[in-house]
Design a protein around this motif. Structure first.
Motif, short mmCIF file in Angstrom:
data_model
loop_
_atom_site.label_atom_id
_atom_site.label_comp_id
_atom_site.label_asym_id
_atom_site.label_seq_id
_atom_site.Cartn_x
_atom_site.Cartn_y
_atom_site.Cartn_z
N UNK A 59 25.16 9.61 55.62
CA UNK A 59 24.44 9.75 57.41
C UNK A 59 23.04 9.46 56.63
N UNK A 60 22.52 9.94 55.87
CA UNK A 60 20.75 10.14 55.21
C UNK A 60 20.57 8.73 55.17
N UNK A 61 21.31 8.16 53.83
CA UNK A 61 20.87 7.24 53.55
C UNK A 61 20.69 5.86 54.86
N UNK A 62 21.78 6.06 55.45
CA UNK A 62 22.04 4.57 56.33
C UNK A 62 20.69 5.42 57.60
N UNK A 63 20.61 6.44 57.91
CA UNK A 63 19.75 6.47 58.51
C UNK A 63 18.10 5.85 58.31
N UNK A 64 17.51 6.82 56.51
CA UNK A 64 16.73 6.18 56.26
C UNK A 64 16.57 5.03 55.83
#
Length: 191
Positions: A59-64
């Motif tokens: 999730x963090x990678x996609x949102x970044x």
């Protein structure tokens, strides 16, 4: 990072997302993820503490990536201009499978919270750079705009994107202006 390590990590993340489209997150196991990624269980644990860490890092990678891809050149923050909004909707359209899975899975609360946190940070940065009308309470304004923006994105994605990004942006922008929420640049022009 070594290319082999990066490749294994990406394979695990991709396997996780494939499984998320088929299974409930809570019933998913590390063994299933490892098997889907064609790696051993120990390799998964080299990269991630557990399946919750894997989910959070995905999730963090996609949102970044969303934030980096949609940041306007002018240096404004995400969701503060029509240009940034259009980029956001177009990015979401291009990566619809990930966002659809995350919004419809049982682990969607984690995703929604991280998405709201990203938008909150962006919106607060923008509000720091302008003078907010004294009649508007900052906390309430921020929460209202986050709820409206994230809610609209969720509705659009979970309904299989019934309107093109340009229509979504125009309508959202008109609604903000109609309700006198002109805390964004009024004269933003789509580029």
């Amino acid at each position: 990072m070594d290319r082999r390590i990066q490749k294994s990590r990406q394979a695990i993340m991709n396997a996780f997302m494939r499984l998320m489209s088929e299974k409930d997150f809570e019933s998913m196991t590390i063994n299933q993820i490892a098997e889907e990624a064609n790696v051993n269980r120990g390799t998964v644990y080299l990269h991630f503490a557990d399946k919750y860490d894997l989910r959070d890092q995905c999730v963090e990678a996609q949102l970044n990536q969303l934030q980096l891809s949609c940041m306007p050149e002018e240096g404004l923050v995400l969701l503060t201009s029509k240009t940034a909004l259009l980029r956001t909707f177009e990015y979401l359209e291009q990566h619809a499978s990930f966002y659809s899975i995350m919004l419809t899975s049982k682990g969607s609360a984690v995703f929604q919270n991280q998405m709201e946190t990203m938008f909150r940070q962006s919106l607060n940065e923008h509000l720091d750079s302008i003078s907010l009308d004294r009649e508007l309470n900052r906390d309430i304004t921020v929460q209202f705009l986050i709820s409206a923006g994230v809610g609209l994105l969720e509705w659009w994605i979970t309904r299989s994107m019934p309107y093109p990004p340009s229509v979504m942006v125009e309508q959202y922008w008109k609604l903000l202006n109609r309700f006198q929420l002109q805390i964004f640049e009024e004269n933003s022009v789509l580029k």
